[in-house]
Enzyme design. Sequence first.
Site, PDB file in Angstrom:
ATOM      1  N   HIS A  30       0.833  -1.209   0.000  1.00 24.11           N
ATOM      2  CA  HIS A  30       0.000   0.000   0.000  1.00 24.11           C
ATOM      3  C   HIS A  30       0.872   1.265   0.000  1.00 24.11           C
ATOM      4  O   HIS A  30       2.094   1.194  -0.133  1.00 24.11           O
ATOM      5  CB  HIS A  30      -1.006  -0.038   1.158  1.00 24.11           C
ATOM      6  N   GLU A  55      -1.724   0.149   8.169  1.00 24.16           N
ATOM      7  CA  GLU A  55      -0.875  -0.866   7.552  1.00 24.16           C
ATOM      8  C   GLU A  55       0.183  -0.209   6.674  1.00 24.16           C
ATOM      9  O   GLU A  55       1.339  -0.660   6.637  1.00 24.16           O
ATOM     10  CB  GLU A  55      -1.729  -1.832   6.721  1.00 24.16           C
ATOM     11  N   HIS A  70       3.368  -6.850   4.400  1.00 25.10           N
ATOM     12  CA  HIS A  70       1.973  -6.527   4.723  1.00 25.10           C
ATOM     13  C   HIS A  70       1.669  -6.860   6.179  1.00 25.10           C
ATOM     14  O   HIS A  70       2.493  -7.443   6.897  1.00 25.10           O
ATOM     15  CB  HIS A  70       1.012  -7.334   3.836  1.00 25.10           C
ATOM     16  N   GLU A 109       2.605 -11.511   5.634  1.00 27.65           N
ATOM     17  CA  GLU A 109       1.604 -10.895   6.507  1.00 27.65           C
ATOM     18  C   GLU A 109       2.128 -11.050   7.931  1.00 27.65           C
ATOM     19  O   GLU A 109       2.074 -12.131   8.522  1.00 27.65           O
ATOM     20  CB  GLU A 109       0.248 -11.589   6.338  1.00 27.65           C
TER      21      GLU A 109
END
Length: 306
Positions: A96, A133, A188, A270
Amino acid sequence: MPYDHRKILTRAGARAAARAAARAAALTGALTACAALAGCGAGSQSAAPRTPDAKATQSPATPATPDTASAPTAATPAPAQALPLAGRTIVVDPGHNPGNFQHSREINQKVDIGTARKECDTTGTSTNADYTEAAFTLDVSHRLRDLLKAQGAKVVLTHDADRPFGPCIDERARIGNSARADAVVSVHADGSATGNRGFHVIVPAQVSSGAADTTKIVGPSRDLGEDIARHFARATGTAPANYLGTGTGLDVRDDLGGLNLSTVPKVFVECGNMRDSKDAALLTNAAWRQKAAQGIADGIGTYLKG
């Protein structure tokens, strides 16, 4: 004739003088002959000196040339030991972009991921206290970059919050492909339900559709994912996700454009679940984020060293 002692003395003196003159003449002749022959050790000071030999003519001010074999030589310095990841290229993809929140129209535009069309990007998730995030992934990516560069790797970031939004998921894949990266890691954090805890590593499924073909990278990406999962658990002290991957810490996906369009080994990490308060306490802790970066770096290093 009466004895005249004066005459006797005169004659004796004359004889003595004659003998002295004779001796002097004989000595002069001998010296002359000796000098001519140059064989006399008691020659006169005017006699020509003997020619000295070569060793005697060497000037005492000129040092003798040293024997090459015995002369000390400067020690050749040993080459510096190569850093373990020297010559390797690693792409780090911070999930992101902090600016995505202000560019919803642009990031909602769909792009081709081979198996389907999906949004260019998303805003990502956040903790209940609004730690995003995007902020987390950028921080961990910076730490990871520094660790990898210290080992000699060339590190490429897909972005550094230096653009308004994105890049889109297809562009992120192209960045890794264009760099001919030895490994790509997309950082992430998950946004699952409360009570779902732990990390997992997403690896590509076998995909061959349209622009997507993961045939060559499925195996290497799996190896990369397993190495990262093992080292991440060791470095952070956290367990694999309790809500997917059946405890392996691995999740196989065929719906992520960043994996489907990659032509080099690539995984998503993650690091934890931002929506769970216990995981969130870790993710918001700078010391823990350093451990997370270390675990990822160790996993990449193990993979690249074979």
